[in-house]
Design a protein around this motif. Structure first.
Motif, PDB file in Angstrom:
ATOM      1  N   THR A  29       0.823  -1.198   0.000  1.00 13.03           N
ATOM      2  CA  THR A  29       0.000   0.000   0.000  1.00 13.03           C
ATOM      3  C   THR A  29       0.863   1.256   0.000  1.00 13.03           C
ATOM      4  OG1 THR A  29      -0.140   0.140   2.405  1.00 13.03           O
ATOM      5  CG2 THR A  29      -1.815  -1.181   1.300  1.00 13.03           C
ATOM      6  N   LEU A  30       0.269   2.327  -0.471  1.00 11.17           N
ATOM      7  CA  LEU A  30       0.960   3.616  -0.563  1.00 11.17           C
ATOM      8  C   LEU A  30      -0.026   4.700  -0.157  1.00 11.17           C
ATOM      9  CD1 LEU A  30       3.803   4.399  -1.704  1.00 11.17           C
ATOM     10  CD2 LEU A  30       2.640   4.923  -3.836  1.00 11.17           C
ATOM     11  N   SER A  31       0.322   5.478   0.860  1.00 15.14           N
ATOM     12  CA  SER A  31      -0.486   6.625   1.284  1.00 15.14           C
ATOM     13  C   SER A  31       0.378   7.865   1.162  1.00 15.14           C
ATOM     14  CB  SER A  31      -0.963   6.467   2.730  1.00 15.14           C
ATOM     15  OG  SER A  31      -1.812   5.347   2.833  1.00 15.14           O
ATOM     16  N   ILE A  32      -0.218   8.953   0.666  1.00 19.41           N
ATOM     17  CA  ILE A  32       0.566  10.136   0.320  1.00 19.41           C
ATOM     18  C   ILE A  32       0.008  11.374   1.011  1.00 19.41           C
ATOM     19  CG2 ILE A  32       1.248  11.624  -1.603  1.00 19.41           C
ATOM     20  CD1 ILE A  32       1.236   9.039  -3.328  1.00 19.41           C
ATOM     21  N   PHE A  33       0.931  12.155   1.611  1.00 19.68           N
ATOM     22  CA  PHE A  33       0.581  13.386   2.301  1.00 19.68           C
ATOM     23  C   PHE A  33       1.483  14.510   1.774  1.00 19.68           C
ATOM     24  CE2 PHE A  33      -0.486   9.877   4.989  1.00 19.68           C
ATOM     25  CZ  PHE A  33      -1.689  10.222   5.580  1.00 19.68           C
ATOM     26  N   ILE A  34       0.894  15.668   1.511  1.00 16.01           N
ATOM     27  CA  ILE A  34       1.637  16.830   1.048  1.00 16.01           C
ATOM     28  C   ILE A  34       1.745  17.820   2.207  1.00 16.01           C
ATOM     29  CG2 ILE A  34       1.687  18.750  -0.599  1.00 16.01           C
ATOM     30  CD1 ILE A  34       2.002  15.990  -1.897  1.00 16.01           C
ATOM     31  N   ARG A  35       2.948  18.373   2.381  1.00 17.50           N
ATOM     32  CA  ARG A  35       3.180  19.327   3.468  1.00 17.50           C
ATOM     33  C   ARG A  35       3.313  20.728   2.895  1.00 17.50           C
ATOM     34  NH1 ARG A  35       8.175  19.378   7.755  1.00 17.50           N
ATOM     35  NH2 ARG A  35       7.420  21.157   8.945  1.00 17.50           N
ATOM     36  N   GLN A  36       2.556  21.662   3.485  1.00 18.78           N
ATOM     37  CA  GLN A  36       2.697  23.079   3.185  1.00 18.78           C
ATOM     38  C   GLN A  36       2.821  23.796   4.520  1.00 18.78           C
ATOM     39  OE1 GLN A  36      -0.562  24.311   0.617  1.00 18.78           O
ATOM     40  NE2 GLN A  36       0.804  24.151  -1.130  1.00 18.78           N
ATOM     41  N   LYS A  37       4.003  24.343   4.767  1.00 24.35           N
ATOM     42  CA  LYS A  37       4.327  24.971   6.048  1.00 24.35           C
ATOM     43  C   LYS A  37       4.078  23.975   7.173  1.00 24.35           C
ATOM     44  CE  LYS A  37       3.812  29.478   4.174  1.00 24.35           C
ATOM     45  NZ  LYS A  37       3.005  30.590   3.918  1.00 24.35           N
ATOM     46  N   PRO A  69      -6.105  11.960  -2.051  1.00 26.79           N
ATOM     47  CA  PRO A  69      -6.954  10.798  -2.346  1.00 26.79           C
ATOM     48  C   PRO A  69      -6.548  10.082  -3.621  1.00 26.79           C
ATOM     49  CG  PRO A  69      -8.129  12.834  -2.820  1.00 26.79           C
ATOM     50  CD  PRO A  69      -6.805  13.219  -2.231  1.00 26.79           C
ATOM     51  N   VAL A  70      -6.966   8.824  -3.719  1.00 24.43           N
ATOM     52  CA  VAL A  70      -6.753   8.015  -4.915  1.00 24.43           C
ATOM     53  C   VAL A  70      -7.698   8.549  -5.998  1.00 24.43           C
ATOM     54  CG1 VAL A  70      -6.973   5.682  -5.844  1.00 24.43           C
ATOM     55  CG2 VAL A  70      -6.054   6.032  -3.551  1.00 24.43           C
ATOM     56  N   PRO A  71      -7.234   8.726  -7.237  1.00 25.22           N
ATOM     57  CA  PRO A  71      -8.056   9.400  -8.243  1.00 25.22           C
ATOM     58  C   PRO A  71      -9.290   8.648  -8.717  1.00 25.22           C
ATOM     59  CG  PRO A  71      -6.056   8.595  -9.235  1.00 25.22           C
ATOM     60  CD  PRO A  71      -5.935   8.364  -7.759  1.00 25.22           C
ATOM     61  N   ASP A  72      -9.262   7.339  -8.742  1.00 33.49           N
ATOM     62  CA  ASP A  72     -10.395   6.600  -9.278  1.00 33.49           C
ATOM     63  C   ASP A  72     -11.032   5.696  -8.222  1.00 33.49           C
ATOM     64  OD1 ASP A  72      -8.262   4.928  -9.118  1.00 33.49           O
ATOM     65  OD2 ASP A  72      -8.332   4.248 -11.183  1.00 33.49           O
ATOM     66  N   ASP A  73     -11.043   6.183  -6.993  1.00 30.52           N
ATOM     67  CA  ASP A  73     -11.582   5.427  -5.874  1.00 30.52           C
ATOM     68  C   ASP A  73     -12.032   6.437  -4.828  1.00 30.52           C
ATOM     69  OD1 ASP A  73     -12.255   3.265  -4.299  1.00 30.52           O
ATOM     70  OD2 ASP A  73     -10.227   2.814  -3.681  1.00 30.52           O
ATOM     71  N   ASP A  74     -12.667   5.957  -3.773  1.00 26.95           N
ATOM     72  CA  ASP A  74     -13.089   6.875  -2.715  1.00 26.95           C
ATOM     73  C   ASP A  74     -12.176   6.803  -1.497  1.00 26.95           C
ATOM     74  OD1 ASP A  74     -13.777   4.388  -1.833  1.00 26.95           O
ATOM     75  OD2 ASP A  74     -15.870   4.843  -1.440  1.00 26.95           O
ATOM     76  N   GLY A  75     -11.033   6.148  -1.636  1.00 28.23           N
ATOM     77  CA  GLY A  75     -10.130   5.980  -0.511  1.00 28.23           C
ATOM     78  C   GLY A  75      -8.894   6.857  -0.601  1.00 28.23           C
ATOM     79  N   PHE A  76      -7.970   6.626   0.303  1.00 32.74           N
ATOM     80  CA  PHE A  76      -6.745   7.400   0.370  1.00 32.74           C
ATOM     81  C   PHE A  76      -5.497   6.534   0.267  1.00 32.74           C
ATOM     82  CE2 PHE A  76      -9.897  10.015   2.513  1.00 32.74           C
ATOM     83  CZ  PHE A  76      -9.720  11.224   1.845  1.00 32.74           C
ATOM     84  N   THR A 130     -13.507  20.024  -1.288  1.00 34.24           N
ATOM     85  CA  THR A 130     -12.720  19.068  -2.067  1.00 34.24           C
ATOM     86  C   THR A 130     -11.285  19.075  -1.566  1.00 34.24           C
ATOM     87  OG1 THR A 130     -12.179  20.699  -3.765  1.00 34.24           O
ATOM     88  CG2 THR A 130     -14.156  19.356  -4.118  1.00 34.24           C
ATOM     89  N   SER A 131     -10.561  18.044  -1.909  1.00 34.06           N
ATOM     90  CA  SER A 131      -9.168  17.934  -1.478  1.00 34.06           C
ATOM     91  C   SER A 131      -8.329  19.043  -2.093  1.00 34.06           C
ATOM     92  CB  SER A 131      -8.603  16.582  -1.902  1.00 34.06           C
ATOM     93  OG  SER A 131      -9.307  15.552  -1.267  1.00 34.06           O
ATOM     94  N   VAL A 132      -7.395  19.558  -1.316  1.00 28.49           N
ATOM     95  CA  VAL A 132      -6.500  20.605  -1.816  1.00 28.49           C
ATOM     96  C   VAL A 132      -5.591  20.031  -2.903  1.00 28.49           C
ATOM     97  CG1 VAL A 132      -4.620  22.177  -1.197  1.00 28.49           C
ATOM     98  CG2 VAL A 132      -6.593  21.909   0.331  1.00 28.49           C
ATOM     99  N   PHE A 133      -5.117  18.817  -2.712  1.00 31.82           N
ATOM    100  CA  PHE A 133      -4.273  18.149  -3.699  1.00 31.82           C
ATOM    101  C   PHE A 133      -5.003  16.938  -4.250  1.00 31.82           C
ATOM    102  CE2 PHE A 133      -1.276  20.504  -1.153  1.00 31.82           C
ATOM    103  CZ  PHE A 133      -0.449  21.056  -2.104  1.00 31.82           C
ATOM    104  N   PHE A 134      -4.789  16.662  -5.533  1.00 31.78           N
ATOM    105  CA  PHE A 134      -5.430  15.522  -6.169  1.00 31.78           C
ATOM    106  C   PHE A 134      -4.554  15.042  -7.317  1.00 31.78           C
ATOM    107  CE2 PHE A 134      -6.826  19.231  -8.437  1.00 31.78           C
ATOM    108  CZ  PHE A 134      -6.890  18.854  -9.770  1.00 31.78           C
ATOM    109  N   TRP A 135      -4.784  13.816  -7.750  1.00 34.77           N
ATOM    110  CA  TRP A 135      -4.053  13.233  -8.875  1.00 34.77           C
ATOM    111  C   TRP A 135      -4.882  13.425 -10.138  1.00 34.77           C
ATOM    112  CZ3 TRP A 135       0.824  12.223  -8.189  1.00 34.77           C
ATOM    113  CH2 TRP A 135       1.291  11.855  -6.934  1.00 34.77           C
TER     114      TRP A 135
END
Length: 182
Positions: free
Chosen positions: A62-70, A77-84, A149-154
């Protein structure tokens, strides 16, 4: 003047050119926390790689991704699913991987690439057979325009189908060509 040496050097350079065009773009990821700047802002983001073992014959990567700003972290989120959480897909009681994910850096941009064995447009193919692989590429985008909506998306950034059939998507990943995506 000996022309053999320049000729040999030129021949070697020309023969190695195709290999350079298929040079690995894969970003190696270790189990656990990986600090990788995914959005090019100079701040390391968090990519968690783990094994999900639900006590079956085929634990998933599995791979979970978090973006840091300050001082704020945003989950992507995963682009073609409802999960993360991204996950691979293996056949039951088999090491045969029919779906997988990798991060790739290409022309200064980080892409997430999903590979899935292609069972044909009607889905009637047998995943245990050698099949072509469909690669889907995603680029990290940021959007603050829509509340809730999510700030970041694929965002989708191209797909292609391999010419050669393979047993396992890991074989296909070894020959991925980032120029093929359309």
């Amino acid at each position: 003047m000996n022309l053999k040496i320049p000729f040999i050097m030129l021949t070697a350079a020309l023969l190695s050119f195709p290999a350079l065009s298929l040079a690995s773009t894969r970003i190696h990821i270790n189990q656990g926390l990986n600090s990788i700047d995914l959005n090019g802002d100079g701040v390391p983001d968090a990519v968690f790689f783990a094994i999900y073992d639900n006590n079956t014959s085929h634990p998933s990567e599995t791979l979970s991704i978090f973006i840091r700003q300050k001082n704020t972290w945003f989950i992507v989120p995963v682009p073609d699913d409802d999960g993360f959480t991204w996950t691979d897909l293996k056949l039951s009681a088999s090491a045969l991987r029919v779906g997988g994910i990798e991060l790739h850096r290409y022309k200064g941009q980080v892409y997430l690439v999903r590979a899935v064995k292609y069972a044909g447009s009607d889905g009637s193919g047998d995943f245990t057979d050698k099949l072509r692989v469909k690669f889907s590429r995603f680029r990290l985008e940021e959007s603050n325009s829509d509340p809730g909506t999510s700030v970041f998306f694929w965002a989708p950034a191209g797909v292609y189908l391999t010419a050669r059939a393979v047993d396992d998507v890991d074989e296909a990943f070894k020959t991925i060509n980032m120029e093929e995506f359309r």
